[in-house]
Design an enzyme around this catalytic site. Structure first.
Site, PDB file in Angstrom:
ATOM      1  N   GLN A 231      -2.885  17.594  -3.580  1.00 39.89           N
ATOM      2  CA  GLN A 231      -3.621  18.364  -4.600  1.00 39.89           C
ATOM      3  C   GLN A 231      -3.922  19.780  -4.088  1.00 39.89           C
ATOM      4  O   GLN A 231      -3.776  20.761  -4.823  1.00 39.89           O
ATOM      5  CB  GLN A 231      -4.925  17.614  -4.934  1.00 39.89           C
TER       6      GLN A 231
ATOM      7  N   GLU B 250       2.715  -6.222   5.394  1.00 36.87           N
ATOM      8  CA  GLU B 250       1.866  -6.996   6.327  1.00 36.87           C
ATOM      9  C   GLU B 250       0.571  -7.466   5.656  1.00 36.87           C
ATOM     10  O   GLU B 250      -0.492  -7.505   6.273  1.00 36.87           O
ATOM     11  CB  GLU B 250       1.617  -6.190   7.605  1.00 36.87           C
TER      12      GLU B 250
HETATM   13  C1  LIG Z   1       9.345  -1.233   3.289  1.00 34.02           C
HETATM   14  C2  LIG Z   1       8.985  -2.687   3.486  1.00 34.02           C
HETATM   15  C3  LIG Z   1       9.059  -3.226   4.759  1.00 34.02           C
HETATM   16  C4  LIG Z   1       8.773  -4.581   4.963  1.00 34.02           C
HETATM   17  N1  LIG Z   1       8.977  -5.137   6.206  1.00 34.02           N
HETATM   18  C5  LIG Z   1       8.863  -6.487   6.361  1.00 34.02           C
HETATM   19  C6  LIG Z   1       9.260  -7.118   7.587  1.00 34.02           C
HETATM   20  O1  LIG Z   1       9.703  -6.453   8.544  1.00 34.02           O
HETATM   21  N2  LIG Z   1       9.162  -8.479   7.667  1.00 34.02           N
HETATM   22  C7  LIG Z   1       8.702  -9.242   6.652  1.00 34.02           C
HETATM   23  O2  LIG Z   1       8.644 -10.446   6.798  1.00 34.02           O
HETATM   24  N3  LIG Z   1       8.313  -8.664   5.462  1.00 34.02           N
HETATM   25  C8  LIG Z   1       8.402  -7.324   5.289  1.00 34.02           C
HETATM   26  N4  LIG Z   1       8.064  -6.732   4.090  1.00 34.02           N
HETATM   27  C9  LIG Z   1       7.558  -7.565   3.003  1.00 34.02           C
HETATM   28  C10 LIG Z   1       6.072  -7.318   2.686  1.00 34.02           C
HETATM   29  O3  LIG Z   1       5.257  -7.786   3.727  1.00 34.02           O
HETATM   30  C11 LIG Z   1       5.773  -7.981   1.323  1.00 34.02           C
HETATM   31  O4  LIG Z   1       6.415  -7.189   0.335  1.00 34.02           O
HETATM   32  C12 LIG Z   1       4.281  -8.111   1.049  1.00 34.02           C
HETATM   33  O5  LIG Z   1       3.696  -9.069   1.903  1.00 34.02           O
HETATM   34  C13 LIG Z   1       3.983  -8.510  -0.409  1.00 34.02           C
HETATM   35  O6  LIG Z   1       4.753  -9.597  -0.806  1.00 34.02           O
HETATM   36  P1  LIG Z   1       5.574  -9.510  -2.198  1.00 34.02           P
HETATM   37  O7  LIG Z   1       6.331  -8.243  -2.192  1.00 34.02           O
HETATM   38  O8  LIG Z   1       6.318 -10.781  -2.365  1.00 34.02           O
HETATM   39  O9  LIG Z   1       4.464  -9.377  -3.309  1.00 34.02           O
HETATM   40  P2  LIG Z   1       3.724 -10.595  -4.088  1.00 34.02           P
HETATM   41  O10 LIG Z   1       3.268 -11.598  -3.098  1.00 34.02           O
HETATM   42  O11 LIG Z   1       4.619 -11.042  -5.183  1.00 34.02           O
HETATM   43  O12 LIG Z   1       2.465  -9.859  -4.700  1.00 34.02           O
HETATM   44  C14 LIG Z   1       2.538  -9.059  -5.898  1.00 34.02           C
HETATM   45  C15 LIG Z   1       1.151  -8.511  -6.192  1.00 34.02           C
HETATM   46  O13 LIG Z   1       0.242  -9.598  -6.395  1.00 34.02           O
HETATM   47  C16 LIG Z   1      -0.862  -9.460  -5.528  1.00 34.02           C
HETATM   48  N5  LIG Z   1      -1.326 -10.782  -5.092  1.00 34.02           N
HETATM   49  C17 LIG Z   1      -0.576 -11.767  -4.547  1.00 34.02           C
HETATM   50  N6  LIG Z   1      -1.361 -12.826  -4.242  1.00 34.02           N
HETATM   51  C18 LIG Z   1      -2.620 -12.493  -4.593  1.00 34.02           C
HETATM   52  C19 LIG Z   1      -3.881 -13.149  -4.522  1.00 34.02           C
HETATM   53  N7  LIG Z   1      -3.995 -14.358  -3.993  1.00 34.02           N
HETATM   54  N8  LIG Z   1      -4.995 -12.499  -5.001  1.00 34.02           N
HETATM   55  C20 LIG Z   1      -4.883 -11.254  -5.530  1.00 34.02           C
HETATM   56  N9  LIG Z   1      -3.709 -10.574  -5.614  1.00 34.02           N
HETATM   57  C21 LIG Z   1      -2.613 -11.197  -5.153  1.00 34.02           C
HETATM   58  C22 LIG Z   1      -0.357  -8.647  -4.357  1.00 34.02           C
HETATM   59  O14 LIG Z   1      -1.413  -7.988  -3.688  1.00 34.02           O
HETATM   60  C23 LIG Z   1       0.575  -7.682  -5.047  1.00 34.02           C
HETATM   61  O15 LIG Z   1      -0.172  -6.604  -5.569  1.00 34.02           O
HETATM   62  C24 LIG Z   1       8.331  -5.385   3.870  1.00 34.02           C
HETATM   63  C25 LIG Z   1       8.248  -4.815   2.594  1.00 34.02           C
HETATM   64  C26 LIG Z   1       8.605  -3.505   2.388  1.00 34.02           C
HETATM   65  C27 LIG Z   1       8.610  -2.972   0.972  1.00 34.02           C
END
Ligand SMILES: Cc1cc2nc3c(=O)[nH]c(=O)nc-3n(C[C@H](O)[C@H](O)[C@H](O)COP(=O)(O)OP(=O)(O)OC[C@H]3O[C@@H](n4cnc5c(N)ncnc54)[C@H](O)[C@@H]3O)c2cc1C
Length: 381
Positions: free
Chosen positions: A337, A364
């Protein structure tokens, strides 16, 4: 160096000073180009390996630098301030080596960690699956005994370094009846037949720190099981406690870079005959950014201090990650901003920093998951 790091030893201070110079000279200047080309940060990881950063999370017994958790926090901040892609690849490597340090046998530690500490081997940590992100206990990847070893089968997604790493720590179900107590960790070397990483995902930021989908259908030897069967979930959760403090450090480093950029811009940009930094509205923005950053740093230091003492620090790590990632989002947005329209262009680093930072509130364990952890601890007291 921030006065908050007064607990660092003389040796650790010298290490951080040396790292700051190396990052300023050899890593930060490449950050914009890396963002443009999307090339993986191989060279930058090589530079960090020379500096001893690839083993900064490991004890000296396994080839690491054996620095304290507070020094590690400061070192990760320094790398993050220079380049988000580089720090994300570095900390993914830490998740892999921490998995071995925490969950592996002595033989596994000796076989992998010294090579990982010098950068001869790069690691990846594979927990997330297409239908198991926030709740990894829902994972479907399976490992079943086959001959004298294991058949490991499943799909992992969003795995940082996954397609370029020399080894991947893969978490899989060995006993479906036992839920999270039936999860185990496996060491999967690069090139194992049946291990097929897809192309890097097209991400919003961290463009030089690639994430991959990993399709796995492999036979692994008996000793690929990391430590004991059924210990994988516990290992992963302990690894993530460390990892969340390192995510906080990434946020703090990048937010510091955003604040520095905003300060510089506000002092240079003259509007209506005076520098932006003379206007009260802008000064208050800078003050709020500084306060948020300081709060985040103090919370991360508290988590690091508890880690150093060998206490359980799950709640402190979750609080630090939550605070630092949300504070960094606010700091970067305010810094943009202050830059006005120029902040929205690629001519200024704040545009890249804002994109690189966005994932910190998700990976994470998202902010919602950190809140669940914090609430669980508060309610149990
Ligand atoms: C650039 C990048 C690097 C990554 N690196 C790694 C890695 O090296 N190793 C690895 O294993 N993973 C890795 N990940 C995965 C990352 O840790 C996950 O994307 C993350 O934990 C969220 O899981 P998901 O994407 O399945 O979202 P989801 O679990 O589908 O969640 C979707 C939404 O729902 C919300 N939500 C889910 N459960 C609840 C709840 N109980 N209460 C309230 N809200 C909730 C979440 O906060 C989120 O906003 C990486 C992801 C990215 C994008």
């Amino acid at each position: 160096m921030s006065g908050l790091f007064h607990m660092l030893s003389e040796e650790e201070r010298l290490f951080c000073d040396m790292l700051e110079r190396i990052v300023a000279e050899r890593i930060a200047p490449k950050a914009a180009e890396t963002d443009e080309t999307g090339a993986f940060v191989h060279d930058q990881i090589g530079v960090l390996a020379e500096a001893g950063m690839l083993g900064a999370n490991l004890p000296e017994d396994f080839g690491g630098s054996g620095v304290s958790a507070q020094a590690l926090l400061r070192a990760v901040e320094i790398v993050a301030a220079g380049c988000g892609s580089t720090v994300s690849a570095l900390t993914a490597h830490y998740l892999a080596t921490d998995s071995i340090l925490i969950g592996g046998t002595e033989a596994q530690k000796l076989a992998v960690l010294p090579k990982a500490a010098t950068g001869e081997m790069l690691g990846a940590f594979a927990l997330t699956e297409p239908t198991a992100g926030s709740d990894p206990a829902e994972m479907k990847a399976r490992a079943v005994r086959e001959g004298d070893g294991w058949r490991l089968k499943g799909t992992k997604c969003f795995i940082s370094n996954g397609g370029v790493a020399d080894f991947v720590v893969v978490y899989a179900v060995t006993d479906p009846e036992a839920r999270h107590r039936g999860i185990s960790a496996f060491l999967l070397p690069k090139g194992t037949p049946g291990f097929e990483p897809g192309p890097p995902e097209k991400t919003m930021g961290l463009k030089g720190g690639h994430v991959f989908t990993l399709n796995i259908d492999c036979h692994l030897p008996k000793n690929a099981l990391l430590g004991a069967e059924g210990q994988g979930f516990r290992t992963a959760m302990n690894v993530l406690d460390n990892g969340r403090v390192e995510v906080a450090a990434q946020c703090i480093g990048m937010a510091q870079a955003a604040l520095d950029a905003a300060k510089f811009y506000a002092q240079e940009r003259v509007i209506g005959g005076e520098a932006l930094s003379a206007k009260q509205g802008i000064r208050w923005m800078l003050a709020d950014m500084g306060v948020e950053l300081q709060a985040a740093r103090l919370m991360a230091l508290e988590a690091a201090r508890r880690r150093e003492l060998g206490e359980r620090f799950t709640d402190a790590a979750a609080m630090a990650k939550l605070k630092a990632s949300e504070a960094a989002g606010m700091v970067a947005d305010t810094a943009l901003q202050i830059h006005g329209g120029y902040g929205y262009t690629r001519d200024f680093p704040i545009e890249r920093i804002t994109r690189d930072l966005r994932i910190m509130r998700i990976y994470e364990g998202s902010s919602e998951i950190q809140r669940n952890i914090v609430a669980g601890h508060l309610l149990a007291q």
